[in-house]
Structures are given as structure tokens and as C-alpha cells.
Design a protein around this motif. Structure first.
Motif, PDB file in Angstrom:
ATOM      1  N   ASN A  63       0.877  -1.164   0.000  1.00 33.71           N
ATOM      2  CA  ASN A  63       0.000   0.000   0.000  1.00 33.71           C
ATOM      3  C   ASN A  63       0.920   1.222   0.000  1.00 33.71           C
ATOM      4  OD1 ASN A  63      -1.625   2.196   0.667  1.00 33.71           O
ATOM      5  ND2 ASN A  63      -2.859   1.040   2.134  1.00 33.71           N
ATOM      6  N   PRO A  64       0.815   2.087  -1.004  1.00 32.72           N
ATOM      7  CA  PRO A  64       1.713   3.245  -1.070  1.00 32.72           C
ATOM      8  C   PRO A  64       1.437   4.313  -0.009  1.00 32.72           C
ATOM      9  CG  PRO A  64       0.137   3.328  -2.852  1.00 32.72           C
ATOM     10  CD  PRO A  64      -0.079   2.026  -2.153  1.00 32.72           C
ATOM     11  N   ASN A  65       0.313   4.178   0.696  1.00 32.23           N
ATOM     12  CA  ASN A  65      -0.082   5.205   1.653  1.00 32.23           C
ATOM     13  C   ASN A  65      -0.092   4.767   3.112  1.00 32.23           C
ATOM     14  OD1 ASN A  65      -0.643   7.090  -0.488  1.00 32.23           O
ATOM     15  ND2 ASN A  65      -2.457   5.862  -0.905  1.00 32.23           N
ATOM     16  N   ALA A  66       0.136   3.488   3.360  1.00 34.23           N
ATOM     17  CA  ALA A  66       0.098   2.988   4.738  1.00 34.23           C
ATOM     18  C   ALA A  66       0.771   1.622   4.801  1.00 34.23           C
ATOM     19  CB  ALA A  66      -1.343   2.883   5.223  1.00 34.23           C
ATOM     20  N   THR A  67       1.109   1.213   6.001  1.00 31.29           N
ATOM     21  CA  THR A  67       1.673  -0.115   6.195  1.00 31.29           C
ATOM     22  C   THR A  67       0.548  -1.131   6.163  1.00 31.29           C
ATOM     23  OG1 THR A  67       3.474   0.774   7.527  1.00 31.29           O
ATOM     24  CG2 THR A  67       2.984  -1.572   7.781  1.00 31.29           C
ATOM     25  N   LEU A  68       0.711  -2.148   5.340  1.00 30.81           N
ATOM     26  CA  LEU A  68      -0.301  -3.209   5.257  1.00 30.81           C
ATOM     27  C   LEU A  68      -0.275  -4.070   6.513  1.00 30.81           C
ATOM     28  CD1 LEU A  68       0.046  -4.561   1.608  1.00 30.81           C
ATOM     29  CD2 LEU A  68      -1.918  -3.410   2.596  1.00 30.81           C
ATOM     30  N   LEU A  69      -1.440  -4.539   6.890  1.00 31.93           N
ATOM     31  CA  LEU A  69      -1.549  -5.485   7.988  1.00 31.93           C
ATOM     32  C   LEU A  69      -1.506  -6.893   7.428  1.00 31.93           C
ATOM     33  CD1 LEU A  69      -4.425  -3.824  10.025  1.00 31.93           C
ATOM     34  CD2 LEU A  69      -1.972  -3.676  10.446  1.00 31.93           C
ATOM     35  N   GLU A  70      -0.943  -7.789   8.194  1.00 31.55           N
ATOM     36  CA  GLU A  70      -0.846  -9.196   7.799  1.00 31.55           C
ATOM     37  C   GLU A  70      -2.219  -9.756   7.408  1.00 31.55           C
ATOM     38  OE1 GLU A  70       1.531 -12.422   7.063  1.00 31.55           O
ATOM     39  OE2 GLU A  70       2.273 -10.554   7.894  1.00 31.55           O
ATOM     40  N   GLU A  71      -3.246  -9.393   8.161  1.00 31.85           N
ATOM     41  CA  GLU A  71      -4.591  -9.905   7.918  1.00 31.85           C
ATOM     42  C   GLU A  71      -5.138  -9.445   6.559  1.00 31.85           C
ATOM     43  OE1 GLU A  71      -3.947  -7.944  10.803  1.00 31.85           O
ATOM     44  OE2 GLU A  71      -3.404  -9.749  11.902  1.00 31.85           O
TER      45      GLU A  71
END
Length: 93
Positions: A63-71
Motif C-alpha cells: 500500500n503506497p499510503n500505509a503499512t499493510l496489515l498481515e490480515e
């Protein structure tokens, strides 16, 4: 800026199924964060049915705008595996 997450998928498919067909299924259902799909292994031969081939793909999510969550990634990746099984009769290895 924001780290990505990689998932690997190895599939056993009929030889008549093309690389582009597999990528098309992956891209269709992988979700909005899929950035790339790379084939990193192809095998035919000993231990594999004569009518089959084994292919392994690396899927990169970001995601270029936030850290992705594992889920978030796991849900999308599981949808990819299910679609490969249902649409191409792939065996997940």
C-alpha cells in the motif's frame, strides 16, 4: 516508504494452462494492494505427472499510503489460492 509483503504460491497445473492464464486469475482476485506477480520456478519431470507442470509465483503486496496489515494480505492471498483451485483446477503445493 511503506514496507511490502511477499507471498509465494506453488501450483501444479495441466500443461495446457499457460503462464498468462495463471497470472490473469491471480490479478483478477488478488485485491487492490497487489503490485507484482513473478514466476520464479518452473518444473516438469521426475515426480510430476506427465500431463502436469509445477510453477511457483511470488506475489508482492504494498500500500503506497500505509503499512499493510498481515490480515489484509492473508485474506487476499487465500482468495487467490481458492480461485486458482476453482478456475484452473490447480493443486496448491
Amino acid at each position: 516508504k511503506y514496507p511490502g509483503i511477499t507471498r509465494d504460491a506453488a501450483v501444479l497445473v495441466n500443461k495446457r494452462i499457460s503462464h498468462s492464464e495463471i497470472v490473469e486469475v491471480i490479478e483478477k482476485v488478488a485485491g487492490p494492494w497487489l503490485q507484482s506477480v513473478n514466476l520464479f520456478d518452473y518444473y516438469e519431470g521426475e515426480g510430476i505427472d506427465d500431463k502436469k507442470k509445477s510453477l511457483a509465483y511470488s506475489l508482492f503486496y504494498q500500500n503506497p499510503n500505509a503499512t499493510l496489515l498481515e490480515e489484509e494480505v492473508q485474506e487476499d492471498f487465500e482468495r487467490v489460492l481458492k480461485s486458482l483451485k476453482n478456475e484452473l483446477n490447480a493443486q496448491i503445493r
